[in-house]
Design a protein around this motif. Sequence first.
Motif, PDB file in Angstrom:
ATOM      1  N   UNK A   1      -5.061   0.290  12.104  1.00  0.00           N
ATOM      2  CA  UNK A   1      -6.221   0.878  12.451  1.00  0.00           C
ATOM      3  C   UNK A   1      -7.565  -0.052  12.603  1.00  0.00           C
ATOM      4  N   UNK A   2      -7.464  -0.930  11.721  1.00  0.00           N
ATOM      5  CA  UNK A   2      -8.495  -2.118  12.008  1.00  0.00           C
ATOM      6  C   UNK A   2      -8.238  -3.192  12.998  1.00  0.00           C
ATOM      7  N   UNK A   3      -7.002  -3.390  13.348  1.00  0.00           N
ATOM      8  CA  UNK A   3      -6.477  -4.125  14.703  1.00  0.00           C
ATOM      9  C   UNK A   3      -6.966  -3.308  16.041  1.00  0.00           C
ATOM     10  N   UNK A   4      -6.599  -2.165  15.901  1.00  0.00           N
ATOM     11  CA  UNK A   4      -6.944  -1.200  17.141  1.00  0.00           C
ATOM     12  C   UNK A   4      -8.606  -1.431  17.230  1.00  0.00           C
ATOM     13  N   UNK A   5      -9.142  -1.013  16.294  1.00  0.00           N
ATOM     14  CA  UNK A   5     -10.546  -1.156  16.494  1.00  0.00           C
ATOM     15  C   UNK A   5     -11.416  -2.240  16.748  1.00  0.00           C
ATOM     16  N   UNK A   6     -11.011  -3.415  16.372  1.00  0.00           N
ATOM     17  CA  UNK A   6     -11.240  -4.696  16.865  1.00  0.00           C
ATOM     18  C   UNK A   6     -10.859  -5.074  18.345  1.00  0.00           C
ATOM     19  N   UNK A   7      -9.669  -4.602  18.684  1.00  0.00           N
ATOM     20  CA  UNK A   7      -9.319  -4.653  20.028  1.00  0.00           C
ATOM     21  C   UNK A   7     -10.091  -4.186  20.955  1.00  0.00           C
ATOM     22  N   UNK A   8     -10.444  -2.819  20.589  1.00  0.00           N
ATOM     23  CA  UNK A   8     -11.226  -1.925  21.346  1.00  0.00           C
ATOM     24  C   UNK A   8     -12.490  -2.619  21.487  1.00  0.00           C
ATOM     25  N   UNK A   9     -13.154  -2.936  20.517  1.00  0.00           N
ATOM     26  CA  UNK A   9     -14.550  -3.845  20.591  1.00  0.00           C
ATOM     27  C   UNK A   9     -14.377  -5.197  21.394  1.00  0.00           C
ATOM     28  N   UNK A  10     -13.296  -5.749  21.339  1.00  0.00           N
ATOM     29  CA  UNK A  10     -13.224  -7.062  22.104  1.00  0.00           C
ATOM     30  C   UNK A  10     -13.099  -6.619  23.679  1.00  0.00           C
TER      31      UNK A  10
ATOM     32  N   UNK B   1     -10.774  -0.241   2.495  1.00  0.00           N
ATOM     33  CA  UNK B   1     -10.756   1.013   3.421  1.00  0.00           C
ATOM     34  C   UNK B   1     -12.144   1.217   3.701  1.00  0.00           C
ATOM     35  N   UNK B   2     -13.208   1.144   2.958  1.00  0.00           N
ATOM     36  CA  UNK B   2     -14.569   1.457   3.606  1.00  0.00           C
ATOM     37  C   UNK B   2     -14.820   0.512   4.920  1.00  0.00           C
ATOM     38  N   UNK B   3     -14.184  -0.944   4.925  1.00  0.00           N
ATOM     39  CA  UNK B   3     -14.455  -1.866   5.986  1.00  0.00           C
ATOM     40  C   UNK B   3     -13.770  -1.152   7.275  1.00  0.00           C
ATOM     41  N   UNK B   4     -12.361  -0.626   6.850  1.00  0.00           N
ATOM     42  CA  UNK B   4     -11.850  -0.235   7.838  1.00  0.00           C
ATOM     43  C   UNK B   4     -12.505   1.025   8.647  1.00  0.00           C
ATOM     44  N   UNK B   5     -12.950   2.023   7.604  1.00  0.00           N
ATOM     45  CA  UNK B   5     -13.631   3.180   8.075  1.00  0.00           C
ATOM     46  C   UNK B   5     -14.771   3.136   9.283  1.00  0.00           C
ATOM     47  N   UNK B   6     -15.482   1.715   8.506  1.00  0.00           N
ATOM     48  CA  UNK B   6     -17.101   1.432   9.465  1.00  0.00           C
ATOM     49  C   UNK B   6     -16.412   1.014  10.716  1.00  0.00           C
ATOM     50  N   UNK B   7     -15.239   0.265  10.805  1.00  0.00           N
ATOM     51  CA  UNK B   7     -14.946  -0.130  12.149  1.00  0.00           C
ATOM     52  C   UNK B   7     -14.355   0.700  13.079  1.00  0.00           C
ATOM     53  N   UNK B   8     -13.530   1.704  12.471  1.00  0.00           N
ATOM     54  CA  UNK B   8     -12.621   2.469  13.188  1.00  0.00           C
ATOM     55  C   UNK B   8     -13.363   3.702  13.420  1.00  0.00           C
ATOM     56  N   UNK B   9     -14.024   4.486  12.879  1.00  0.00           N
ATOM     57  CA  UNK B   9     -14.655   5.659  13.116  1.00  0.00           C
ATOM     58  C   UNK B   9     -15.604   5.646  14.337  1.00  0.00           C
TER      59      UNK B   9
END
Length: 253
Positions: A91-100, A190-198
């Motif tokens: 999930x984190x990788x997906x969120x970071x690639x979306x932002x990139x 977990x909280x870091x990932x939620x903050x990035x992905x949601x």
Amino acid sequence: MLTRTDLLAALAAIPVDAPVRADEVTGSTNATAIELAEAGSPEWTLVSAAHQTDGRGRLGRTWTDVADRSLLCSVVLRPALPPARAGLLSLLAGACMVEAIRDTAGRRVTCKWPNDLMLREDKVGGILLESAVEDDALRYVVVGIGVNLEAPGDVEGAGAIGDRVGMRELLAAFLVRFAGIYTTDDASLPERVRHAWLPVSATIGQVVRATTSDGRIAVGRAVGIDDFGSLQLSTDDRELRVGFGEIEHLRPG
């Protein structure tokens, strides 16, 4: 295609010094990264290819690319996470690639749980996470990334982000975002990932049909993700968690 110099420059943006491998053609960048991880290669080992002949997706699916027109790479991680929480890294990788992609290519891509990168209704990329566990601990995690700059013409539903950005720039932008959030410490991840992905999720708030890996079907509104990366669904009478499987966004009516 990405060169060894490109990969080293992308890692330098973090900054990290780790082994790199740039292939013109390979079966799968994940397969190569797994070989290197098994041989003891350290965290942040980075593998790329201009074309995959045996690209892999989730649940045994294949990934098809246009040669030299996709960002295809895999990175080795060695997190001190319980195996059950490894999915958070997808999930984190997906969120970071979306932002990139948004910042470099100007395309408003979103994340569809668990690993699809979507531009409206078209899939422009995906994340494939593979790991090895020994004595109830993660030995390594390989995060594979595929992003289409040009869509393969024979794949239904495939899209692309176009060529407004080079692959080296996109990879570096992804690594900077990922390294800024990723931690080998379990407590705060977990909280870091939620903050990035949601905020970049196309799934949260949608009514979805979830088919689990054992064939069960559930329909509900997606309301969040838990500390293991499972999708939380709210139904008329209960809350469900979907850890593995596929979801379909249901249109009203």
